[in-house]
Write a protein that holds these residues in place. Structure first.
Motif, PDB file in Angstrom:
ATOM      1  N   SER A 199     -13.947   1.365   4.280  1.00 18.95           N
ATOM      2  CA  SER A 199     -12.838   1.562   5.223  1.00 18.95           C
ATOM      3  C   SER A 199     -12.628   3.049   5.492  1.00 18.95           C
ATOM      4  O   SER A 199     -12.348   3.448   6.637  1.00 18.95           O
ATOM      5  N   ASN A 201      -9.411  -5.177   0.257  1.00 21.90           N
ATOM      6  CA  ASN A 201      -9.834  -5.679   1.562  1.00 21.90           C
ATOM      7  C   ASN A 201      -9.581  -4.621   2.627  1.00 21.90           C
ATOM      8  O   ASN A 201      -8.833  -3.666   2.415  1.00 21.90           O
ATOM      9  N   ALA A 202     -10.213  -4.811   3.775  1.00 18.02           N
ATOM     10  CA  ALA A 202     -10.199  -3.782   4.811  1.00 18.02           C
ATOM     11  C   ALA A 202      -8.805  -3.533   5.367  1.00 18.02           C
ATOM     12  O   ALA A 202      -8.444  -2.390   5.675  1.00 18.02           O
ATOM     13  N   GLU A 203      -8.004  -4.568   5.484  1.00 14.19           N
ATOM     14  CA  GLU A 203      -6.672  -4.415   6.086  1.00 14.19           C
ATOM     15  C   GLU A 203      -5.810  -3.450   5.284  1.00 14.19           C
ATOM     16  O   GLU A 203      -5.224  -2.508   5.834  1.00 14.19           O
ATOM     17  N   TYR A 204      -5.718  -3.681   3.979  1.00 14.39           N
ATOM     18  CA  TYR A 204      -4.913  -2.796   3.135  1.00 14.39           C
ATOM     19  C   TYR A 204      -5.558  -1.416   3.011  1.00 14.39           C
ATOM     20  O   TYR A 204      -4.871  -0.394   3.003  1.00 14.39           O
ATOM     21  N   THR A 210       0.871  -1.171   0.000  1.00 12.04           N
ATOM     22  CA  THR A 210       0.000   0.000   0.000  1.00 12.04           C
ATOM     23  C   THR A 210       0.908   1.220   0.000  1.00 12.04           C
ATOM     24  O   THR A 210       1.704   1.407   0.912  1.00 12.04           O
ATOM     25  N   ARG A 238      -7.460   0.228   5.099  1.00 14.20           N
ATOM     26  CA  ARG A 238      -7.339   1.051   6.304  1.00 14.20           C
ATOM     27  C   ARG A 238      -6.003   1.787   6.362  1.00 14.20           C
ATOM     28  O   ARG A 238      -5.925   2.932   6.827  1.00 14.20           O
ATOM     29  N   ILE A 239      -4.955   1.135   5.869  1.00 15.70           N
ATOM     30  CA  ILE A 239      -3.639   1.774   5.867  1.00 15.70           C
ATOM     31  C   ILE A 239      -3.680   3.051   5.028  1.00 15.70           C
ATOM     32  O   ILE A 239      -3.247   4.129   5.459  1.00 15.70           O
ATOM     33  N   GLU A 242     -12.869   4.798   9.219  1.00 12.23           N
ATOM     34  CA  GLU A 242     -11.754   5.545   9.808  1.00 12.23           C
ATOM     35  C   GLU A 242     -12.145   7.003  10.055  1.00 12.23           C
ATOM     36  O   GLU A 242     -11.765   7.594  11.085  1.00 12.23           O
TER      37      GLU A 242
END
Length: 342
Positions: free
Chosen positions: A270, A239-242, A193, A244-245, A274
């Motif tokens: 996301s 996806n949410a993990e990437y 990311t 969110r960064i 945030e």
């Protein structure tokens, strides 16, 4: 107990019948009485023989009743993506109805040649992560239908990603003073990311993401917004993990963007999460749009403004074009769904 590897000839010898009798029992039941056929099948089953070699039969007739679906990324990732899974559902429904099998093939694989000799052809869903696969699909001597991706093999299914992105961006952009962030999906060939600083390095027209970026950039230019050279992010997976960064980094930038153009709904959701965690109001403080029209987008708070594409129908269309030996390009419609996020 050791299981014997029976052949048609050896099982016929064991049963004391001709090769043709065994073959007819499995493949031409009308050639035997029902009683005789059931006797042969029961004896074969007891010995562990379940019919002539299907692979050999397929090789002889040059038809395998199997279609390889080349995915844009790994099978593990794609089956968990809500948009891709709906597309695959559409493909599977049509192929199953036609008694055809579906083989999922990773877009990260080394070569389509690994399966080319055992399938009737390929449906290619998006540009594969391994660019060599696209080059191989241009040359393979089997049927190929491409989806949201063009390798000039005639048969293709898509939506107008550039126009759809342009239209949804115009809903979010209000003023030349807007501060815009573009959260892109697989704009770069990397698993990181990160920000995208040089647009000249992007292979425009080569992927869905690049088509959407063109639409966003056109809307930004027409609105009179100056897009900062550090305001485009690459997100390697939806996806949410990437996501969110990138969302956290963008929301903490100075000046903070007040418009977020996201290349998938999962990324947009996301951003909403945030922003709300930071106490920002939507759409008063930031405006957000997504792309795809997944179910979660309509249930979010607030509901997301997005481009709804008919992914399941797209899969059905691609499979039907494969079956029909189509040689034309099919452009499907889409729908702008107005939420309260912009």
């Amino acid at each position: 107990m050791t299981t014997k590897n029976w052949t048609l000839k050896s099982i016929a010898n064991e049963l004391g019948v001709s090769n043709a009798t065994v073959s007819n029992a499995f493949n031409r039941p009308d050639q035997l009485s029902e009683k005789r056929r059931n006797e042969i099948l029961a004896a074969c089953s007891k010995l562990g023989y379940f019919g002539p070699n299907k692979a050999a039969q397929s090789l002889r007739r040059g038809k395998f009743d199997t279609v390889a679906l080349v995915l844009s990324d790994s099978v593990e990732y794609m089956v968990s993506d809500p948009v891709a899974s709906k597309f695959m559902k559409g493909v599977a429904a049509v192929l199953e109805r036609e008694k055809l099998n579906l083989l999922l093939f990773s877009g990260s694989s080394d070569s389509v040649n690994a399966v080319a000799d055992f399938v009737d052809g390929f449906i290619c869903y998006g540009r594969p992560r391994n660019a060599l696969l696209a080059e191989q699909l241009k040359q393979v001597k089997k049927k190929v239908v491409t989806v949201d991706f063009d390798i000039h093999r005639n048969a293709s299914v898509s939506i107008d990603n550039k126009l759809a992105a342009y239209e949804v961006a115009k809903l979010a952009l209000k003023s030349p003073t807007d501060q815009v962030a573009v959260l892109g999906l697989r704009l770069l060939d990397t698993h990181l990311t990160c920000r995208v600083y040089d647009l000249n390095l992007l292979e425009i027209d080569m992927s869905i993401a690049h088509q959407r970026l063109q639409g966003y950039l056109q809307a930004i230019e027409e609105t009179g917004v100056t897009l900062g050279n550090d305001r485009i992010w690459n997100i390697p997976e939806s996806n949410a993990e990437y996501a969110r960064i990138a969302a956290k980094e963008a929301l903490n930038s100075t000046p903070r963007p007040n418009v977020f153009l996201c290349m998938s709904d999962l990324i947009a959701l996301s951003v909403l999460g945030e922003a709300q965690a930071m106490g920002l109001a939507i759409p008063e403080d930031i405006r957000v749009v997504g792309f795809d029209g997944i179910d979660e987008a309509t249930r979010s708070t607030p509901p997301l403004t997005t481009v709804y594409q008919y992914s399941e129908q797209k899969g059905q269309m691609a499979a039907q074009m494969f079956i029909d030996d189509a040689v034309h390009a099919q452009v499907l419609g889409y729908e702008l769904r107005l939420g309260k996020s912009c």
